[in-house]
Design a protein around this motif. Structure first.
Motif, mmCIF file in Angstrom:
data_model
loop_
_atom_site.group_PDB
_atom_site.id
_atom_site.type_symbol
_atom_site.label_atom_id
_atom_site.label_comp_id
_atom_site.label_asym_id
_atom_site.label_seq_id
_atom_site.Cartn_x
_atom_site.Cartn_y
_atom_site.Cartn_z
ATOM 1 N N LEU A 47 0.767 -1.336 0.064
ATOM 2 C CA LEU A 47 0.375 0.102 -0.006
ATOM 3 C C LEU A 47 0.975 1.429 -0.275
ATOM 4 N N ALA A 48 2.062 1.210 0.786
ATOM 5 C CA ALA A 48 3.253 2.572 0.593
ATOM 6 C C ALA A 48 3.028 3.139 -0.346
ATOM 7 N N GLU A 49 2.906 2.771 -1.776
ATOM 8 C CA GLU A 49 3.179 3.597 -3.289
ATOM 9 C C GLU A 49 2.434 3.001 -3.763
ATOM 10 N N ALA A 50 1.192 3.123 -3.698
ATOM 11 C CA ALA A 50 -0.541 3.327 -4.512
ATOM 12 C C ALA A 50 -0.986 4.048 -4.767
ATOM 13 N N GLY A 51 -1.065 4.923 -4.327
ATOM 14 C CA GLY A 51 -1.454 6.566 -4.524
ATOM 15 C C GLY A 51 -1.658 6.661 -6.036
ATOM 16 N N VAL A 52 -2.321 7.599 -6.330
ATOM 17 C CA VAL A 52 -2.652 7.825 -7.640
ATOM 18 C C VAL A 52 -2.390 9.324 -8.098
ATOM 19 N N GLU A 53 -2.212 10.287 -9.218
ATOM 20 C CA GLU A 53 -2.701 11.550 -9.731
ATOM 21 C C GLU A 53 -4.083 11.509 -10.028
ATOM 22 N N VAL A 54 -4.656 12.122 -9.919
ATOM 23 C CA VAL A 54 -6.095 12.376 -10.983
ATOM 24 C C VAL A 54 -6.670 13.929 -10.806
ATOM 25 N N ALA A 55 -7.091 13.419 -12.470
ATOM 26 C CA ALA A 55 -7.713 15.009 -12.613
ATOM 27 C C ALA A 55 -8.823 15.290 -12.333
ATOM 28 N N ARG A 56 -8.909 16.530 -12.573
ATOM 29 C CA ARG A 56 -9.828 17.206 -12.240
ATOM 30 C C ARG A 56 -10.642 18.050 -13.554
ATOM 31 N N VAL A 57 -11.930 17.071 -13.823
ATOM 32 C CA VAL A 57 -12.806 17.687 -14.936
ATOM 33 C C VAL A 57 -14.041 18.504 -14.892
ATOM 34 N N ASP A 58 -13.875 19.864 -15.410
ATOM 35 C CA ASP A 58 -15.618 20.113 -14.872
ATOM 36 C C ASP A 58 -16.589 19.490 -15.836
ATOM 37 N N THR A 59 -17.867 19.645 -15.702
ATOM 38 C CA THR A 59 -19.157 19.362 -15.693
ATOM 39 C C THR A 59 -19.597 18.526 -17.001
ATOM 40 N N VAL A 60 -18.466 19.447 -17.563
ATOM 41 C CA VAL A 60 -19.505 19.406 -19.415
ATOM 42 C C VAL A 60 -18.755 17.891 -20.155
ATOM 43 N N GLU A 61 -17.323 18.082 -19.902
ATOM 44 C CA GLU A 61 -16.375 17.048 -20.179
ATOM 45 C C GLU A 61 -16.630 15.723 -19.222
ATOM 46 N N GLY A 62 -17.006 15.941 -18.384
ATOM 47 C CA GLY A 62 -16.847 14.918 -17.374
ATOM 48 C C GLY A 62 -18.722 13.966 -17.893
ATOM 49 N N TYR A 63 -19.524 15.000 -17.614
ATOM 50 C CA TYR A 63 -20.568 14.156 -18.463
ATOM 51 C C TYR A 63 -20.400 13.909 -19.879
ATOM 52 N N ARG A 64 -20.187 14.321 -20.453
ATOM 53 C CA ARG A 64 -19.731 14.060 -22.068
ATOM 54 C C ARG A 64 -19.258 12.084 -22.107
ATOM 55 N N ILE A 65 -18.721 11.941 -20.912
ATOM 56 C CA ILE A 65 -17.693 10.680 -20.807
ATOM 57 C C ILE A 65 -18.950 9.889 -20.081
ATOM 58 N N TRP A 66 -19.688 10.306 -18.665
ATOM 59 C CA TRP A 66 -20.029 9.757 -18.248
ATOM 60 C C TRP A 66 -21.469 9.475 -18.878
ATOM 61 N N SER A 67 -21.724 10.220 -19.675
ATOM 62 C CA SER A 67 -23.303 10.111 -20.064
ATOM 63 C C SER A 67 -23.545 8.497 -20.945
ATOM 64 N N ARG A 68 -22.884 7.635 -21.220
ATOM 65 C CA ARG A 68 -22.521 6.732 -22.119
ATOM 66 C C ARG A 68 -23.035 5.690 -20.559
ATOM 67 N N THR A 69 -23.116 5.375 -19.705
ATOM 68 C CA THR A 69 -23.108 4.700 -18.264
ATOM 69 C C THR A 69 -24.076 5.081 -17.573
ATOM 70 N N TYR A 70 -23.726 6.086 -17.846
ATOM 71 C CA TYR A 70 -25.178 6.761 -16.204
ATOM 72 C C TYR A 70 -25.822 6.407 -15.365
ATOM 73 N N ASP A 71 -27.139 5.631 -16.744
ATOM 74 C CA ASP A 71 -28.671 5.225 -16.225
ATOM 75 C C ASP A 71 -28.155 4.013 -15.349
ATOM 76 N N GLY A 72 -26.697 3.580 -15.510
ATOM 77 C CA GLY A 72 -27.091 1.559 -14.853
ATOM 78 C C GLY A 72 -25.451 1.266 -15.135
ATOM 79 N N PRO A 73 -25.503 0.400 -13.821
ATOM 80 C CA PRO A 73 -25.915 0.403 -12.423
ATOM 81 C C PRO A 73 -25.630 2.356 -11.402
ATOM 82 N N ASN A 74 -26.600 2.638 -10.946
ATOM 83 C CA ASN A 74 -26.428 4.200 -10.370
ATOM 84 C C ASN A 74 -27.110 4.120 -9.246
ATOM 85 N N SER A 75 -26.622 3.271 -8.430
ATOM 86 C CA SER A 75 -27.114 3.235 -6.600
ATOM 87 C C SER A 75 -28.011 3.868 -5.454
ATOM 88 N N THR A 76 -27.290 5.299 -6.352
ATOM 89 C CA THR A 76 -27.996 7.256 -5.478
ATOM 90 C C THR A 76 -29.483 6.854 -6.452
#
Length: 299
Positions: A47-76
């Motif tokens: 676990l010592a070296e398991a960290g990950v650098e994660v980009a932060r994207v805006d909603t337009v870019e994020g939901y463009r990618i997520w739109s294909r799978t957004y509806d399921g499964p989505n427990s929320t």
């Protein structure tokens, strides 16, 4: 860019569990088990070296990618839909605005209840899916801080799982009030701020394979109330349904006496609870999953 480390997350869960023990919810044996588990986690070299650098994207870019799978499964959806449906079932049909409509799941529910539906979203990809789902709806590209809707147009505004992406709630609630007719209603569902603080933030992979999360902001419960009051809205109802019991532990990728596997990044933070399942259960027991608001504009 953010830095996510599975060990940091799990130690955070351990700390939350220990704080609840400190206030009397758990006894000595539980505390000693947590401290021993923390020592074992810190000694685990995998676990010592398991960290990950994660980009932060805006909603337009994020939901463009997520739109294909957004509806399921989505427990929320299991949390927000029953409460939102219960509220709108008690309101008369009229003109309903589905703000940040996404793929149109609430637009469809509103249309089924006899409303004339207007949907607004900043993601063209999500809007395309909403138009297919609710062909009779009027869907428009726009931002929550500047809705492409005239004053005094809607009898009801519904907005779900979107305001955590807004840097400030004030301009959004002010827009909701602007487009409402006197006496109109606002129904909002959001990830609870306690969940946002625990990392319940949409994740996705960028086209080049890099991990990313949609920009999300922590809004305390009081922020919603203050923004609503400043916009001339009064609180009619607030619900904070608690999280369901954690799912059965996911089997480790290696034997229990071998190195620990944090699981694939796409499933963080959910699979990370298996690194310390008892601490995770203690940390989230009774903690709200979402918050649902019903506001009304003065007649």
């Amino acid at each position: 860019m953010t830095y996510e480390h599975p060990l940091a997350y799990v130690l955070g869960l351990e700390g939350m569990a220990l704080m609840r023990a400190f206030t009397g919810e758990h006894g000595r044996e539980f505390v000693e088990e947590r401290i021993a588990e923390i020592r074992a986690l810190l000694a685990d070299e995998s676990l010592a070296e398991a960290g990950v650098e994660v980009a932060r994207v805006d909603t337009v870019e994020g939901y463009r990618i997520w739109s294909r799978t957004y509806d399921g499964p989505n427990s929320t959806f299991d949390y927000d839909e029953p409460l939102v449906h219960a509220i709108i079932d008690g309101l008369p049909a009229g003109v309903a605005l589905d703000a940040a409509c996404g793929t149109g799941r609430f637009a469809a529910a509103l249309a089924e209840r006899g409303h004339r539906v207007i949907g607004v979203d900043s993601s063209p990809d999500m809007l395309a899916l909403a138009r297919e789902r609710v062909p009779e709806g009027d869907f428009r590209l726009g931002d929550l801080r500047g809705l492409p809707v005239p004053d005094d147009t809607a009898d009801l505004v519904v907005c779900s799982l979107a305001l955590t992406h807004a840097p400030s709630l004030d301009p959004v609630l002010a827009e909701f009030a602007r487009v409402l007719r006197p006496g109109g209603h606002v129904v909002i569902a959001d990830i609870h701020p306690a969940g946002v603080a625990r990392g319940v933030v949409p994740n996705l992979r960028l086209p080049d394979g890099r991990p990313a999360r949609v920009a999300t902001y922590h809004h305390p419960i009081g922020d919603y109330v203050r923004a609503a009051l400043r916009a001339g809205l009064r609180v009619r109802r607030c619900e904070e349904p608690a999280m369901q019991a954690p799912a059965p532990p996911v089997p480790r990728a290696t034997p229990p006496d071998g190195p620990t596997a944090p699981g694939p990044w796409e499933l963080w933070p959910w699979v990370l609870v298996e690194l310390a399942p008892e601490a995770a259960r203690a940390a989230v027991e009774g903690v709200p999953a979402i918050v649902v608001w019903h506001f009304q504009l003065a007649p």
